[in-house]
Design an enzyme around this catalytic site. Sequence first.
Site, PDB file in Angstrom:
ATOM      1  N   HIS A  18       0.837  -1.205   0.000  1.00  0.00           N
ATOM      2  CA  HIS A  18       0.000   0.000   0.000  1.00  0.00           C
ATOM      3  C   HIS A  18       0.873   1.257   0.000  1.00  0.00           C
ATOM      4  CE1 HIS A  18      -3.553   2.481   1.155  1.00  0.00           C
ATOM      5  NE2 HIS A  18      -2.628   3.206   1.769  1.00  0.00           N
ATOM      6  N   GLU A  19       1.808   1.315   0.934  1.00  0.00           N
ATOM      7  CA  GLU A  19       2.638   2.510   1.059  1.00  0.00           C
ATOM      8  C   GLU A  19       3.581   2.682  -0.129  1.00  0.00           C
ATOM      9  OE1 GLU A  19       2.035   4.765   3.108  1.00  0.00           O
ATOM     10  OE2 GLU A  19       0.673   3.672   4.421  1.00  0.00           O
ATOM     11  N   HIS A  22       1.965   4.888  -2.763  1.00  0.00           N
ATOM     12  CA  HIS A  22       2.136   6.321  -2.483  1.00  0.00           C
ATOM     13  C   HIS A  22       3.575   6.753  -2.780  1.00  0.00           C
ATOM     14  CE1 HIS A  22      -1.816   6.553  -0.775  1.00  0.00           C
ATOM     15  NE2 HIS A  22      -1.529   5.816   0.283  1.00  0.00           N
TER      16      HIS A  22
END
Length: 419
Positions: A18-19, A22
């Site tokens: 997920h990170e 970003h």
Amino acid sequence: MQNILVFLLVFGIIVVVHEFGHFYFAKRAGILVREFSIGFGPKIFFHRKGETTYTIRLLPVGGYVRMAGYEEEADLRAGMPVTLMLNDKQVVEKIDIQNKHQSVDSLPLEVTSFDLEDELFISGRVDGVDEIETYTVSETALLIEKDGTMLQIAPRKRQFQSASLPNRMLTNFAGPLNNFILAIVAFMLLGFMQGGVPSSEPLIGEVQPDAPAAEAGLETGDRILSIEGNEISSWMDMVGVIEQSPDTALDFEVKKTNGTVTEMTITPQADENSDAGKVGIGQTMDDSLSSKIAYGFVQPWSIVMQIFTILGSFLTGGFSLDQLGGPVAIYATTQTVVRAGAIGVISWIGFLSVNLGIMNLLPIPALDGGKLLLNIIEGIRKKPISEEKEGLITLVGVGFLLVLMLAVTWNDIQTFFLN
């Protein structure tokens, strides 16, 4: 210990993926990513590569990407004693807030003023001298925080708010996007590991001995045509009728493997845990290449629909905290997943990844969906919301999420450990 390790592994994979979404799109947009952290709380390890510091922190549940523009420059304040490291041109390359280690080429300074975003300078008194000295700060200067973490300073042009609106929206959306990609890969891999995927056709797979289906004469490969005169076109149609009819005799129309059509009566037994009707049959497996690949998309979509059904209950009044689960519920379920082996763990990763992706897209301030909503509003207004208003909105969102998390966690503790 095994359960704890699997829990940390599953949660770690989902959070890192997920990170990284970003992280990747922020770097692609020219935004300075100051820190990529796995876990929260005190730092136990860090490694600096390029302009990003990679850290592992004490609490392993979660993680974050620290993009320039989302926070103040560490704890640097006027009146604070710091240590400067200068290069040959007397330009500041490091600002050490710890102020612990001084070398021959370091300069102790009591800060009076600074600007690390636009003018790039730091001023102060050296060795208690009243005269104030001003030093130019390099665009790539490092700021050493009190816990020893080294972060690169962020000139305004490298901050999140300076990126174009489309790039900011991509950066906000990239985390959930990566979760969906992870789920697709996980379920596709699952299809190959299982040697196939459950068929959606109303075909009989394994028949459990001494179960109602076996006693009635159902065999592997039989196709259910109708139940109680109602046409059955899919496995879920059949399961839905059976589960809703415990201890009720049902008339089945069945096409046998030799092509003959016969009728039989089967009475589903009530499940001990759920009271749903069961007849003791399993699905057939479709082992075609196309079905294995399609499973990577079909299964996540099915989970998305289930989540939307639960979220819709917010509006209909049928919502219950039992429909949500936090880290406690995830850990408790992981114990069951471990017993299923690698297939269970991969399936669990896919399921949780879809859930994290959808929940993060909810239009709640502080979540990725809330940030995207603010981006959309900015696009409509043709100007960003003021930092004060955005900060207030985010604070409200954080408060709501905190209350919800506490309620869910307490409910999970009661469900799994106190009942």
